[in-house]
Enzyme design. Structure first.
Site, PDB file in Angstrom:
ATOM      1  N   GLU A 122       0.827  -1.204   0.000  1.00 23.55           N
ATOM      2  CA  GLU A 122       0.000   0.000   0.000  1.00 23.55           C
ATOM      3  C   GLU A 122       0.866   1.261   0.000  1.00 23.55           C
ATOM      4  OE1 GLU A 122      -3.092  -0.033  -0.540  1.00 23.55           O
ATOM      5  OE2 GLU A 122      -3.450  -2.172  -0.253  1.00 23.55           O
ATOM      6  N   ASP A 135       4.146  -4.381  -6.041  1.00 21.80           N
ATOM      7  CA  ASP A 135       4.805  -5.601  -5.544  1.00 21.80           C
ATOM      8  C   ASP A 135       6.313  -5.423  -5.524  1.00 21.80           C
ATOM      9  OD1 ASP A 135       2.367  -6.853  -5.284  1.00 21.80           O
ATOM     10  OD2 ASP A 135       2.514  -7.944  -7.181  1.00 21.80           O
TER      11      ASP A 135
END
Length: 475
Positions: A126, A194
């Site tokens: 996030e 990621d």
């Protein structure tokens, strides 16, 4: 369809006429709002969330998630960007990032993790969405709206609800249906988050391999679940190729042993107790865990037993466990607060207050102990001591948690200073997104402050600001 579009344009145009619009940002691909405007938008967004979500006010839970978030953000390329991390008390497995660096983590997600690196992996992911400006398309789409309307729209889209204000509901519904795709992260966004998240994990001392393992476990657990898919997977689609890609990248980092922090273990235990329905069964489970595992795991299980005993008013047994834990771990503020809380419940007020004072001399920087001590002072009628402690805390830390305004309102009410009490009740309501309640209290504060020139000026100015926001929300 043409009529709907026209209504949408008229509503948006009318809203934009009441407050200055967000600055013109140009094309979504090459411009963002200024840091100051983004911070204001983030603050308004966070206030809106309180209307829809149960955001934890527990100082220990908040302190843990903020500390973990700070550790991760320091390892990112945030370049001084501010972040604010908070826990949503809901069982769903979810996390989300909003404007201004506001990142929410559901309690259900924390409880679903098997180790701290898995929790850190989701938060790092996030954080990467924020640092890589993946929210900019949604923010840019709202650039012609007033700040209150833009914040309400983004909150509604991110959490999948509508604003409770009737005047806004139709507008937000139309916007959400047409702009949901603006905030759904693309495949490239997810892959970039990621990749950046793995780097953040490694540089902050967590296991990068936790990211693919947690995502894979989520994917496998929902294979036959039909519509009951965790919200995190709906907003962050996890594919086999993504898992394979993160796994391949993760193994490039050197392997070593990773140990969960004591704070992570204690936080999970406290969330289990707060969310538990069958406390008797949960205590039996903790009692079993207290006989196995590491010294930290056994202590965390006993902490859970003490919390359950406290909730079930088995105060003598709870005090005994907390005292044993504190003797074994004298530097753990949670055990100090736990024992002091039981002492207060037993009516041993002076012993509890003395314990807090002694602890604060040893740990003067502990926000948890300060807030819990302030609460204890209020409950014991030491209103002036509580007021001074709270105002010093705000002055030193710049802290603006809603609970501080509530405590200050209680302190001033106890001191008989009704205008100040109503003023802080208004600020508490406003911080929690309840503008109507904030207006009611601030109007009362203005009347009560009539004989105090400085306080009268403060309350009148805040009332004008609240009224301007109300006007912007209603048109």
């Amino acid at each position: 369809m043409a009529r709907i579009i026209l209504l949408w344009l008229l509503a948006a145009g009318q809203a934009a006429a009441n407050l200055p619009p967000l600055p013109d940002m140009g094309a979504a691909s090459d411009a963002l709002i200024s840091p100051i405007e983004e911070r204001r938008l983030g603050q308004a967004f966070f206030r809106n969330l309180h209307q829809h979500l149960d955001i934890s006010t527990d100082p220990e839970i908040q302190d843990y998630i903020a500390s973990l978030g700070a550790r991760l953000s320091r390892a990112s390329d945030a370049s001084g960007r501010p972040f604010y991390f908070f826990v949503v008390m809901q069982p769903e497995i979810n996390a989300f990032a909003g404007p201004g660096g506001y990142i929410g983590v559901h309690s259900g997600l924390i409880l679903a993790t098997r180790n701290e690196s898995e929790l850190a992996a989701v938060m790092a992911h996030e954080i990467a969405h924020v640092t890589q400006n993946h929210l900019k398309r949604a923010i840019a789409a709202a650039k012609q709206l007033t700040l209150p309307m833009a914040a309400a729209m983004l909150a509604a889209i991110l959490i999948g609800t509508q604003s409770p204000q009737a005047a806004q509901a139709a507008l937000i519904a139309l916007q959400a249906s047409s702009l949901q795709h603006q905030i759904n992260f693309t495949r490239s966004h997810e892959q970039e988050a990621d990749r950046i998240g793995l780097q953040i994990l490694a540089e902050s001392g967590f296991d990068p391999r936790a990211m693919p393992s947690f995502f894979e476990r989520l994917q496998q657990s929902t294979r036959f679940s039909g519509a009951h898919i965790p919200e995190f997977l709906r907003t962050h689609p996890v594919t086999s190729s993504r898992i394979a890609d993160t796994r391949a990248r993760a193994v490039e980092f050197p392997y070593r042993q990773y140990t969960d922090s004591f704070a992570y273990q204690l936080t999970k235990v406290k969330l289990q107790v707060l969310n538990g329905d069958d406390l008797k069964a949960l205590r039996r489970a903790f009692a079993n865990h207290a006989r196995q595992g590491t010294v930290w795991q056994r202590a965390a299980a006993r902490y859970g037993m003490a919390l359950i005993d406290q909730r079930r008013h088995r105060l003598a047994r709870s005090a005994r466990i907390f005292a044993q834990l504190l003797a074994r771990f004298p530097d753990q503020p949670r055990f100090i607060h736990g024992l002091a809380g039981v002492e207060l419940a037993q009516g041993r007020t002076e012993a509890a207050l003395a314990r807090y004072r002694q602890a604060l001399r040893r740990f003067p920087a502990s926000s948890v102990l300060r807030l819990e001590y302030a609460k204890a002072l209020l409950e014991s009628g030491r209103f002036e001591n509580a007021r001074q402690l709270l105002e010093d805390h705000i002055l030193e830390r710049g802290a603006r948690q809603p609970i501080l305004f509530k405590y200050l309102a209680q302190a001033y009410s106890g001191l008989g200073q009704r205008a100040e009490a109503r003023r802080y009740l208004a600020e508490y309501a406003y911080a929690r997104g309840d503008l109507e309640e904030a207006l009611r209290h601030m109007r009362a504060a203005v009347k009560l402050a009539n004989g105090d020139r400085i306080l009268s000026a403060i309350t009148r100015q805040r009332l004008r600001e609240f009224l301007a926001e109300k006007q912007a929300r209603e048109h």
